[in-house]
Design an enzyme around this catalytic site. Sequence first.
Site, PDB file in Angstrom:
ATOM      1  N   ARG A 193      13.850 -10.611  69.574  1.00  0.00           N
ATOM      2  CA  ARG A 193      13.754 -10.183  68.185  1.00  0.00           C
ATOM      3  C   ARG A 193      14.888  -9.189  67.928  1.00  0.00           C
ATOM      4  O   ARG A 193      15.021  -8.199  68.635  1.00  0.00           O
ATOM      5  CB  ARG A 193      12.417  -9.498  67.913  1.00  0.00           C
ATOM      6  CG  ARG A 193      12.291  -8.995  66.476  1.00  0.00           C
ATOM      7  CD  ARG A 193      11.161  -8.015  66.336  1.00  0.00           C
ATOM      8  NE  ARG A 193      11.058  -7.501  64.964  1.00  0.00           N
ATOM      9  CZ  ARG A 193      10.521  -6.337  64.646  1.00  0.00           C
ATOM     10  NH1 ARG A 193      10.034  -5.547  65.595  1.00  0.00           N
ATOM     11  NH2 ARG A 193      10.459  -5.951  63.394  1.00  0.00           N
TER      12      ARG A 193
ATOM     13  N   GLY B  38       1.579  -3.137  58.327  1.00  0.00           N
ATOM     14  CA  GLY B  38       1.431  -2.547  59.647  1.00  0.00           C
ATOM     15  C   GLY B  38       2.090  -1.190  59.631  1.00  0.00           C
ATOM     16  O   GLY B  38       2.280  -0.579  58.575  1.00  0.00           O
TER      17      GLY B  38
ATOM     18  N   ARG C 181      -5.921   3.719  60.845  1.00  0.00           N
ATOM     19  CA  ARG C 181      -7.303   3.831  61.327  1.00  0.00           C
ATOM     20  C   ARG C 181      -7.787   5.273  61.273  1.00  0.00           C
ATOM     21  O   ARG C 181      -8.926   5.540  60.863  1.00  0.00           O
ATOM     22  CB  ARG C 181      -7.402   3.285  62.755  1.00  0.00           C
ATOM     23  CG  ARG C 181      -7.181   1.781  62.857  1.00  0.00           C
ATOM     24  CD  ARG C 181      -6.953   1.334  64.273  1.00  0.00           C
ATOM     25  NE  ARG C 181      -5.712   1.898  64.824  1.00  0.00           N
ATOM     26  CZ  ARG C 181      -5.196   1.547  65.990  1.00  0.00           C
ATOM     27  NH1 ARG C 181      -5.798   0.628  66.733  1.00  0.00           N
ATOM     28  NH2 ARG C 181      -4.069   2.081  66.413  1.00  0.00           N
TER      29      ARG C 181
ATOM     30  N   GLU D 228       4.942 -13.411  65.602  1.00  0.00           N
ATOM     31  CA  GLU D 228       6.402 -13.393  65.633  1.00  0.00           C
ATOM     32  C   GLU D 228       6.938 -13.895  66.964  1.00  0.00           C
ATOM     33  O   GLU D 228       7.995 -14.544  67.020  1.00  0.00           O
ATOM     34  CB  GLU D 228       6.896 -11.971  65.368  1.00  0.00           C
ATOM     35  CG  GLU D 228       6.586 -11.464  63.967  1.00  0.00           C
ATOM     36  CD  GLU D 228       6.609  -9.955  63.844  1.00  0.00           C
ATOM     37  OE1 GLU D 228       7.369  -9.450  63.007  1.00  0.00           O
ATOM     38  OE2 GLU D 228       5.844  -9.296  64.581  1.00  0.00           O
TER      39      GLU D 228
END
Length: 404
Positions: free
Chosen positions: A92, A209, A284, A378
């Site tokens: 990536r 994210g 969270r 991904e």
Amino acid sequence: MDTIFVVNAGSSSVKFQIFSIEGEGRLRRQIKGQMDGIGRRPRLRASGVEGEPLADRAYPIESVSDVPAAMSVVGGWLRNEIRVSPIAVGHRVVHGGPDFSEPVLIDHGVVARLERFVALAPLHQPHNLAPIRSLLANFPKLPQVACFDTAFHRTHDAVSDYYAIPYQLYAEGVRRYGFHGLSYEYVAKTLAHIAPEIAKGLVIVAHLGSGASMCALKGGRSVESTMGFTALDGLPMGTRPGQLDPGVVLYLISELKMSASDVQKFLYGDCGLKGLSGVSNDMRELEASEDKRAKLAVEYFVHRICLNAGMLAAALQGLDAFVFTAGIGENSTGIRARVADQLGWLGVTLDPTANSRHARLISGSDSLVPVYVIPTDEELMIAQHTLALLMGAPTSSARQERVP
């Protein structure tokens, strides 16, 4: 068994996966792992096909001080203990700049061109390139493939890519690129399988994210994105601010006397949910907190998602579906419910039971716009691109030299 090694390297971790190549070019995930705490508390963790633990071990700091050292340890573990020697490596790479619109086989020339974009993705690009250089130096015949987060968005019309600045800057590469392209590409392909008629239409995908962005898809192609020249733009993120008046940057430099380096560190590391809440960059923790600033950060995150949804719906001139993906999008029932509630003006309703079960389709039966949750992958996308390039190139040299 021939395998492909997928690498996603960051500043303090190297995430990796191993895919076996099976009949008719199909891929099967065999190993998933990461070396984290590089230079601090190095630890290798890995699991197999069914989630069974394969490794969980700590290393001395001096033995895993940087990404190349981590790659050496991971490669040695794969070869000596797991008996896996991949025939190719897929990486990536966050920024492909104006040069790269599709995955590419890597050589020293490609690396040199990619180094030019380090300033555009300082949080990612240097660390993406580190394992590539290491493997090029030690295993020059081993095929490596760079897969870019910007490539999927190269289908944008010119009106979506320009800034209102002199053309010469555009020619030099100052333009809107968009990111998280590998994620959007995977979601687009998956949606085409589960809802083919909808996938042909007008779809907004929210990749939520620690890094967050949104993308407008028309017929499975990217036509607009919330991110631009760098991965700072658009939605607020864990430590990045998202959309910001350039005048704020001028103020930081002229009034607070911050250097360019200081501003870069500030925008990439001290803003976003972390800066706004003063509590955490982890959604969270923010959702569980009673702190007023934490609550504000959550509300701000949802507010900006919904504002950008309106922008993307306008770019599409309609909306046939909305998709949540990535860590927050896939796991936070609360964020999904808040977003759906604020998108009621588009005719969105949510099925609370389906949402709580993390079902694939979470919209209510009366919703004018179906709402999906599609976990992204991904790494599989990178493996598929790597295999495609490998099948189109000579493989004899790949079998002569393998990952350390």
